[in-house]
Scaffold this motif. Structure first.
Motif, PDB file in Angstrom:
ATOM      1  N   GLY A  12      42.699  56.841  47.577  1.00 23.72           N
ATOM      2  CA  GLY A  12      42.411  55.470  48.000  1.00 23.72           C
ATOM      3  C   GLY A  12      41.968  54.647  46.801  1.00 23.72           C
ATOM      4  N   LEU A  13      41.162  53.630  47.053  1.00 21.71           N
ATOM      5  CA  LEU A  13      40.762  52.725  45.974  1.00 21.71           C
ATOM      6  C   LEU A  13      39.945  53.453  44.898  1.00 21.71           C
ATOM      7  N   ALA A  14      38.875  54.136  45.308  1.00 20.81           N
ATOM      8  CA  ALA A  14      38.027  54.812  44.319  1.00 20.81           C
ATOM      9  C   ALA A  14      38.823  55.902  43.606  1.00 20.81           C
ATOM     10  N   GLY A  15      39.712  56.582  44.332  1.00 15.90           N
ATOM     11  CA  GLY A  15      40.523  57.628  43.710  1.00 15.90           C
ATOM     12  C   GLY A  15      41.404  57.058  42.602  1.00 15.90           C
ATOM     13  N   MET A  16      42.015  55.913  42.881  1.00 19.62           N
ATOM     14  CA  MET A  16      42.877  55.302  41.859  1.00 19.62           C
ATOM     15  C   MET A  16      42.043  54.809  40.669  1.00 19.62           C
ATOM     16  N   LYS A  45      46.597  55.584  58.118  1.00 17.49           N
ATOM     17  CA  LYS A  45      45.472  56.144  58.903  1.00 17.49           C
ATOM     18  C   LYS A  45      44.238  56.497  58.083  1.00 17.49           C
ATOM     19  N   GLY A  46      44.467  56.944  56.838  1.00 18.10           N
ATOM     20  CA  GLY A  46      43.356  57.454  56.020  1.00 18.10           C
ATOM     21  C   GLY A  46      42.337  56.391  55.642  1.00 18.10           C
ATOM     22  N   VAL A  47      42.693  55.112  55.815  1.00 17.33           N
ATOM     23  CA  VAL A  47      41.753  54.026  55.494  1.00 17.33           C
ATOM     24  C   VAL A  47      41.603  53.159  56.760  1.00 17.33           C
ATOM     25  N   PRO A  48      40.919  53.691  57.789  1.00 17.98           N
ATOM     26  CA  PRO A  48      40.887  52.979  59.075  1.00 17.98           C
ATOM     27  C   PRO A  48      40.237  51.603  58.992  1.00 17.98           C
ATOM     28  N   HIS A  82      40.210  45.532  58.798  1.00 19.22           N
ATOM     29  CA  HIS A  82      39.118  44.557  58.832  1.00 19.22           C
ATOM     30  C   HIS A  82      39.070  43.730  57.557  1.00 19.22           C
ATOM     31  N   LEU A  83      38.377  42.630  57.697  1.00 18.44           N
ATOM     32  CA  LEU A  83      38.256  41.687  56.592  1.00 18.44           C
ATOM     33  C   LEU A  83      37.614  42.364  55.374  1.00 18.44           C
ATOM     34  N   HIS A  84      38.217  42.210  54.216  1.00 18.65           N
ATOM     35  CA  HIS A  84      37.667  42.767  52.971  1.00 18.65           C
ATOM     36  C   HIS A  84      37.635  41.688  51.897  1.00 18.65           C
ATOM     37  N   ILE A  85      36.468  41.336  51.425  1.00 21.51           N
ATOM     38  CA  ILE A  85      36.397  40.415  50.293  1.00 21.51           C
ATOM     39  C   ILE A  85      36.001  41.201  49.040  1.00 21.51           C
ATOM     40  N   PHE A  86      36.507  40.733  47.924  1.00 21.22           N
ATOM     41  CA  PHE A  86      36.218  41.408  46.651  1.00 21.22           C
ATOM     42  C   PHE A  86      35.325  40.478  45.849  1.00 21.22           C
ATOM     43  N   THR A 100      44.435  41.228  52.477  1.00 17.99           N
ATOM     44  CA  THR A 100      44.341  42.364  53.400  1.00 17.99           C
ATOM     45  C   THR A 100      44.262  43.653  52.586  1.00 17.99           C
ATOM     46  N   ARG A 101      43.596  44.607  53.154  1.00 17.42           N
ATOM     47  CA  ARG A 101      43.289  45.837  52.422  1.00 17.42           C
ATOM     48  C   ARG A 101      44.545  46.638  52.049  1.00 17.42           C
ATOM     49  N   PRO A 102      45.555  46.751  52.951  1.00 15.84           N
ATOM     50  CA  PRO A 102      46.737  47.525  52.538  1.00 15.84           C
ATOM     51  C   PRO A 102      47.407  46.932  51.297  1.00 15.84           C
ATOM     52  N   ASP A 137      35.291  63.732  43.701  1.00 10.87           N
ATOM     53  CA  ASP A 137      35.428  63.496  45.145  1.00 10.87           C
ATOM     54  C   ASP A 137      35.427  61.990  45.373  1.00 10.87           C
ATOM     55  N   ALA A 138      36.594  61.470  45.742  1.00  9.52           N
ATOM     56  CA  ALA A 138      36.714  60.045  46.084  1.00  9.52           C
ATOM     57  C   ALA A 138      37.339  59.947  47.474  1.00  9.52           C
ATOM     58  N   SER A 139      36.850  60.801  48.386  1.00  9.46           N
ATOM     59  CA  SER A 139      37.496  60.891  49.703  1.00  9.46           C
ATOM     60  C   SER A 139      36.877  59.956  50.730  1.00  9.46           C
ATOM     61  N   GLY A 140      36.034  59.034  50.282  1.00 11.01           N
ATOM     62  CA  GLY A 140      35.566  57.989  51.189  1.00 11.01           C
ATOM     63  C   GLY A 140      34.382  58.401  52.044  1.00 11.01           C
ATOM     64  N   SER A 168      33.525  61.957  53.371  1.00  7.69           N
ATOM     65  CA  SER A 168      33.458  63.040  52.365  1.00  7.69           C
ATOM     66  C   SER A 168      32.823  64.302  52.941  1.00  7.69           C
ATOM     67  N   ARG A 169      33.490  65.448  52.664  1.00  4.76           N
ATOM     68  CA  ARG A 169      32.941  66.701  53.174  1.00  4.76           C
ATOM     69  C   ARG A 169      32.206  67.496  52.091  1.00  4.76           C
ATOM     70  N   THR A 170      31.985  66.874  50.937  1.00  8.02           N
ATOM     71  CA  THR A 170      31.275  67.600  49.872  1.00  8.02           C
ATOM     72  C   THR A 170      29.932  68.168  50.344  1.00  8.02           C
ATOM     73  N   GLY A 223      29.957  43.002  52.046  1.00  9.61           N
ATOM     74  CA  GLY A 223      31.177  42.954  51.227  1.00  9.61           C
ATOM     75  C   GLY A 223      31.050  43.624  49.870  1.00  9.61           C
ATOM     76  N   GLN A 224      30.355  44.761  49.788  1.00  7.71           N
ATOM     77  CA  GLN A 224      30.039  45.329  48.473  1.00  7.71           C
ATOM     78  C   GLN A 224      30.783  46.612  48.110  1.00  7.71           C
ATOM     79  N   GLY A 225      31.266  47.351  49.105  1.00  9.44           N
ATOM     80  CA  GLY A 225      31.713  48.725  48.860  1.00  9.44           C
ATOM     81  C   GLY A 225      32.789  48.855  47.790  1.00  9.44           C
ATOM     82  N   MET A 226      33.810  48.017  47.853  1.00  9.84           N
ATOM     83  CA  MET A 226      34.909  48.135  46.875  1.00  9.84           C
ATOM     84  C   MET A 226      34.406  47.783  45.479  1.00  9.84           C
ATOM     85  N   SER A 227      33.536  46.771  45.409  1.00 10.30           N
ATOM     86  CA  SER A 227      33.001  46.372  44.100  1.00 10.30           C
ATOM     87  C   SER A 227      32.161  47.500  43.508  1.00 10.30           C
ATOM     88  N   VAL A 228      31.368  48.161  44.356  1.00  8.37           N
ATOM     89  CA  VAL A 228      30.546  49.259  43.860  1.00  8.37           C
ATOM     90  C   VAL A 228      31.437  50.414  43.395  1.00  8.37           C
TER      91      VAL A 228
END
Ligand code: FAD
Length: 468
Positions: free
Chosen positions: A17-21, A50-53, A57-61, A117-119, A185-188, A191-193, A338-343
């Motif tokens: 996903g985003l953090a993985g990339m 599906k992996g990014v349910p 939803h609205l995502h601002i960067f 949009t997130r996709p 681990d960037a599985s969102g 995460s099962r770590t 609206g912070q998760g992607m920025s973090v």
């Protein structure tokens, strides 16, 4: 994948996903091969998977995240804009309704916020991250439809990942092991770590949660041709006396996303008729009135797990050698800020800077990088938790004295920020993650916040833009 020979430096990133990339980008040049393990198969077009349910939803960067993104992958903000992202200056083009009234629209132009949009966002970042790493220095391979099911190694050191193929019908293949010198681990948020730690013979990392009980429901609209677009996007977060909120913000392609939110007992419905009715019950009629001038173009999607959750991987000995945890797997936030992607982007910059400074992932470097990743999440954590605590019930409801003071101060400061250029500028610098929280403690900001009398916001959404 290249087998681990001891000569080549190999990395595995769990989650494409985003953090993985962004992890791929941060590791580039520091290892010979990177294998990304992604549970989904990527869609051929830029659509939902599906992996990014949360992608419905609205995502601002935020501007702080954009800067980090462009440091990692120069030109990506421009590429997002080319893909249709809307750039909205705060508070000129995206206005907040505070508990006491509307924010004044200062023409500050310091914090452009991207809305897309997130996709589409994920696809643009993915295309660029994989292209950038395709040079001779680092080979990158993505194993799609492959799920990480465990870590290999022992309590002291992680040596690889157990994976298994996911077939089209979601049935699973036989597990096999991939070895690597380092695993990210960037599985969102799922995460099962922490669970995998038990299999390694370790105790789970300490976890802190602050749950406001907020739920989201989102629907996409298209303004009708005869009425055209609204002049601004709006954000109407709930407040304790009216814990229902809404945000209505443009995205690419002439569409707008409406996210309704509410804490326990006020969750927004996913039934289409009830959804529109709920919009009439938030603290301001503006959004509900706009819906008469827009056509819905998607179903309503709900989301409930919005808890602030951080795992203390920064504590001494909290990660075994060879492992680093990034993005939501490390720390998730109430999305309303609206912070998760920025973090995630700031964390990836911290990873890359640590690797650059150390000349690569030598002994002890990943643990240092993990501390830097966690530090990068601190300002967002303090802000989100400070604002959410009044809504928390049961476990996590009791804050220490320091945090109670923070909550009191932030409440006063955010009210002042709506009407005061100076305090507003400091508030946005910190909440957009471009300045440390200490900016809010600058003497002139403290004096204006604490000594000046409280003033209400404006009674209606201001049509006029004011000079900064
Ligand atoms: C409703 C909602 C709204 C939000 N709004 C905003 C916003 O406005 N602004 C903002 O900045 N942030 C927002 N966020 C937060 C944002 O969505 C996350 O911070 C961001 O997605 C984190 O990226 P990530 O790569 O860590 O996780 P994700 O984007 O969730 O990606 C995780 C990836 O890992 C894969 N994966 C998971 N488990 C495995 C496994 N075992 N094996 C292999 N692959 C696996 C998944 O398929 C996925 O591709 C919002 C979150 C929610 C829930």
């Amino acid at each position: 994948m290249a087998e681990h020979t001891g000569r080549e430096r190999t990395a595995i990133v769990i989650g494409g996903g985003l953090a993985g990339m962004l992890a791929v980008t941060a590791l580039r040049g520091h290892v010979d091969t990177i294998t990304v393990i992604e549970r989904d198969r990527y869609p051929t077009d830029r659509t939902f998977r599906k992996g990014v349910p949360q992608a419905h939803h609205l995502h601002i960067f935020l501007s702080g995240g954009q800067r980090a993104l462009d440091r990692l992958l120069p030109g990506t903000v421009a590429a997002l804009t080319e893909a249709g992202a809307r750039s909205l200056y705060l508070p000129r083009d995206l206005v907040t309704r505070t508990p006491t009234g509307w924010q004044r629209r200062f023409d500050e132009r310091r914090h452009p916020t991207l809305s897309i949009t997130r996709p589409v966002l994920d696809a643009v970042v993915r295309e660029r991250a994989l292209r950038a790493t395709a040079g001779p220095a680092t080979r990158v391979e993505v194993l799609e439809a492959t799920e990480a099911v465990g870590l290999t190694g022992d309590a002291r050191r992680v040596t690889g990942v157990k994976v298994r193929a996911r077939n089209g019908d979601r049935s699973a293949g036989t597990a096999r092991e991939l070895r690597a010198d380092l695993v990210v681990d960037a599985s969102g948020r799922g995460s099962r770590t922490p669970r995998w730690y038990a299999e390694l013979g370790r105790e789970a990392p300490q976890e802190e949660t602050v749950d406001s009980g907020l739920a989201y429901a989102t629907r996409m609209y298209r303004p009708t041709a005869q009425d055209g677009e609204p002049a601004v996007g709006v954000n109407i977060p709930g407040w304790p006396e009216c814990p229902r909120g809404a945000a209505y913000i443009p995205v690419e392609g002439g569409n707008w996303l409406l996210t309704l939110s509410g804490v326990r007992g006020h969750h927004p419905p996913t039934d289409e008729a009830e959804f529109a009715a709920f919009s009439a019950t938030i603290g301001d009629p503006y959004v509900h009135e706009l819906l008469a001038r827009a056509e819905p173009v998607s179903p309503v999607h709900g989301f409930r797990d919005t808890c602030n959750r951080r795992r203390h991987y920064e504590r001494p000995g909290a990660v075994p050698d060879g492992l680093l945890v990034l993005g939501d797997a490390n720390c998730t936030f109430n999305p309303v800020y609206g912070q998760g992607m920025s973090v995630a982007a700031l964390g990836a910059v911290a990873l890359r800077d640590t690797l650059d400074a150390a000349g690569g992932p030598g002994p002890g470097v990943l643990a240092r990088a993990q501390r830097a990743v966690c530090r990068a999440a601190d300002p967002a954590w303090i802000a989100a938790v400070g604002a959410d605590r009044p809504y928390v019930r049961g476990v996590g409801a009791k804050a220490g004295l320091g945090e109670r003071l923070t909550t009191w101060y932030l409440d006063r400061l955010s009210a002042r920020a709506a009407v005061d250029r100076v305090v507003g500028a400091a508030f946005r610098d910190v909440f957009c993650l471009t300045a440390p929280p200490s900016r809010l403690m600058a003497p002139h900001v403290v004096l204006r916040t604490v000594l000046l009398p409280r003033r209400p916001g404006l009674p209606r959404l201001p049509a006029v833009v004011e000079a900064a």
